[in-house]
Scaffold this motif. Sequence first.
Motif, PDB file in Angstrom:
ATOM      1  N   LEU A   1       0.945  -1.152   0.036  1.00 40.73           N
ATOM      2  CA  LEU A   1      -0.096   0.106   0.095  1.00 40.73           C
ATOM      3  C   LEU A   1       0.881   1.177   0.017  1.00 40.73           C
ATOM      4  O   LEU A   1       2.054   1.208   0.163  1.00 40.73           O
ATOM      5  CB  LEU A   1      -0.811   0.154   1.344  1.00 40.73           C
ATOM      6  CG  LEU A   1      -1.865  -1.321   1.189  1.00 40.73           C
ATOM      7  CD1 LEU A   1      -2.642  -1.107   2.824  1.00 40.73           C
ATOM      8  CD2 LEU A   1      -2.889  -1.216   0.199  1.00 40.73           C
ATOM      9  N   PRO A   2       0.127   2.499  -0.341  1.00 39.54           N
ATOM     10  CA  PRO A   2       1.218   3.691  -0.280  1.00 39.54           C
ATOM     11  C   PRO A   2       1.821   3.804   1.078  1.00 39.54           C
ATOM     12  O   PRO A   2       1.125   3.469   2.057  1.00 39.54           O
ATOM     13  CB  PRO A   2      -0.140   4.568  -0.876  1.00 39.54           C
ATOM     14  CG  PRO A   2      -1.003   4.077  -1.301  1.00 39.54           C
ATOM     15  CD  PRO A   2      -1.150   2.678  -0.832  1.00 39.54           C
ATOM     16  N   GLY A   3       2.852   4.309   0.933  1.00 42.29           N
ATOM     17  CA  GLY A   3       3.835   4.739   1.816  1.00 42.29           C
ATOM     18  C   GLY A   3       3.043   5.695   3.209  1.00 42.29           C
ATOM     19  O   GLY A   3       3.256   5.633   4.494  1.00 42.29           O
ATOM     20  N   ASP A   4       2.261   6.473   2.580  1.00 40.28           N
ATOM     21  CA  ASP A   4       1.582   7.430   3.683  1.00 40.28           C
ATOM     22  C   ASP A   4       0.252   6.922   4.055  1.00 40.28           C
ATOM     23  O   ASP A   4      -0.604   7.688   5.115  1.00 40.28           O
ATOM     24  CB  ASP A   4       1.556   8.764   2.900  1.00 40.28           C
ATOM     25  CG  ASP A   4       0.360   8.636   1.574  1.00 40.28           C
ATOM     26  OD1 ASP A   4       0.021   7.671   1.290  1.00 40.28           O
ATOM     27  OD2 ASP A   4       0.227   9.863   0.977  1.00 40.28           O
ATOM     28  N   THR A   5       0.113   5.685   3.905  1.00 38.93           N
ATOM     29  CA  THR A   5      -1.252   4.928   4.569  1.00 38.93           C
ATOM     30  C   THR A   5      -1.030   5.175   5.981  1.00 38.93           C
ATOM     31  O   THR A   5       0.068   4.727   6.537  1.00 38.93           O
ATOM     32  CB  THR A   5      -1.281   3.558   3.989  1.00 38.93           C
ATOM     33  OG1 THR A   5      -1.571   3.618   2.682  1.00 38.93           O
ATOM     34  CG2 THR A   5      -2.706   3.054   4.578  1.00 38.93           C
ATOM     35  N   LEU A   6      -1.961   5.442   6.830  1.00 33.27           N
ATOM     36  CA  LEU A   6      -2.030   5.430   8.270  1.00 33.27           C
ATOM     37  C   LEU A   6      -2.505   4.047   8.809  1.00 33.27           C
ATOM     38  O   LEU A   6      -3.640   3.457   8.327  1.00 33.27           O
ATOM     39  CB  LEU A   6      -2.949   6.315   8.946  1.00 33.27           C
ATOM     40  CG  LEU A   6      -2.204   7.940   8.409  1.00 33.27           C
ATOM     41  CD1 LEU A   6      -3.095   8.997   9.116  1.00 33.27           C
ATOM     42  CD2 LEU A   6      -0.951   8.196   8.780  1.00 33.27           C
TER      43      LEU A   6
ATOM     44  N   PRO B   1       2.060   5.939  10.025  1.00 33.43           N
ATOM     45  CA  PRO B   1       2.410   5.731   8.659  1.00 33.43           C
ATOM     46  C   PRO B   1       3.118   4.430   8.168  1.00 33.43           C
ATOM     47  O   PRO B   1       4.211   3.813   8.915  1.00 33.43           O
ATOM     48  CB  PRO B   1       3.199   7.038   8.301  1.00 33.43           C
ATOM     49  CG  PRO B   1       3.928   7.537   9.479  1.00 33.43           C
ATOM     50  CD  PRO B   1       2.978   6.991  10.603  1.00 33.43           C
ATOM     51  N   LEU B   2       2.545   3.945   7.258  1.00 30.83           N
ATOM     52  CA  LEU B   2       3.294   2.411   6.669  1.00 30.83           C
ATOM     53  C   LEU B   2       4.863   2.894   6.249  1.00 30.83           C
ATOM     54  O   LEU B   2       5.392   1.904   6.676  1.00 30.83           O
ATOM     55  CB  LEU B   2       2.451   2.201   5.353  1.00 30.83           C
ATOM     56  CG  LEU B   2       2.934   0.782   4.800  1.00 30.83           C
ATOM     57  CD1 LEU B   2       2.877  -0.429   5.873  1.00 30.83           C
ATOM     58  CD2 LEU B   2       2.055   0.676   3.589  1.00 30.83           C
ATOM     59  N   SER B   3       5.070   3.974   6.242  1.00 36.48           N
ATOM     60  CA  SER B   3       6.444   4.295   5.598  1.00 36.48           C
ATOM     61  C   SER B   3       7.394   4.133   6.886  1.00 36.48           C
ATOM     62  O   SER B   3       8.475   3.459   6.985  1.00 36.48           O
ATOM     63  CB  SER B   3       6.885   5.698   4.978  1.00 36.48           C
ATOM     64  OG  SER B   3       6.050   6.611   6.074  1.00 36.48           O
TER      65      SER B   3
END
Length: 256
Positions: free
Chosen positions: A161-166, A212-214
């Motif tokens: 998923l996108p890195g900015d996904t919380l 955040p996923l990142s």
Amino acid sequence: MAVELLIIPCLADNYAYVVHDAATNTTSIVDVPEAAPVLSALGERGWKLHNILITHHHNDHIDGVKALAAATGAKVIGARADAHRLPPLDQEVHGGETLLLGLEEVEVIDVPGHTVGHIAYYFPDSGLLFSGDSLMSWGCGRLFEGSPAQMFDSLSRLAQLPGDTLICSGHEYTEANGRFALSLEPENPALLARMEEVRALRAQGRPTVPAPLSLEAATNPFLRGTDKALRAALGLPPAATPLDTFTEARARKDRF
């Protein structure tokens, strides 16, 4: 963020998450450890609850579902595979389906490992993942029913998923998970910096979620299966696979 997110502490260390879409006045909740604090929070804001989303069958995530549904008339949604051990469902779902909640198409993702019927809910427009006890803040759920391979596969898919996904996980476990991560790599500057932030938040009585996923990708040992430094810290040979790394890290966490 397209929606308003409300984090409600429940029990000793659980969280319930309320998602409110002001454009349509639609309100949903993910997991209900207990009903009373949820009803209080909804009443304070004048929000009517429409949907109850369940991630998995453990009592500390569902004990308040029946009372909350009875008090609000909200629709109860959960995994078809686990319908036999969940509160009565109004809608059964499985991975790959989408739910229209307010204006957002929410993706249902199968994430077996912690339990075999565990699902997660991804709000792509809002950048929110409700992961229950699969991917957790700085950790992952214990494998009560699934195998290391199942959990590794679940986490690997979520990691795309996108890195900015919380990541909205189900418990306030971040500091404890961080202590384990630092036991493996006590000099890792990224881990030390995160622990400093976590302890500052807890000292203020604030939640450490969502994250955040990142940040998880950089610090969570269960997402760093290709990291040579982590592999060495676990005493694994250079030829060890990412699954080998995950399996060893999870086994050590179980003994930590």
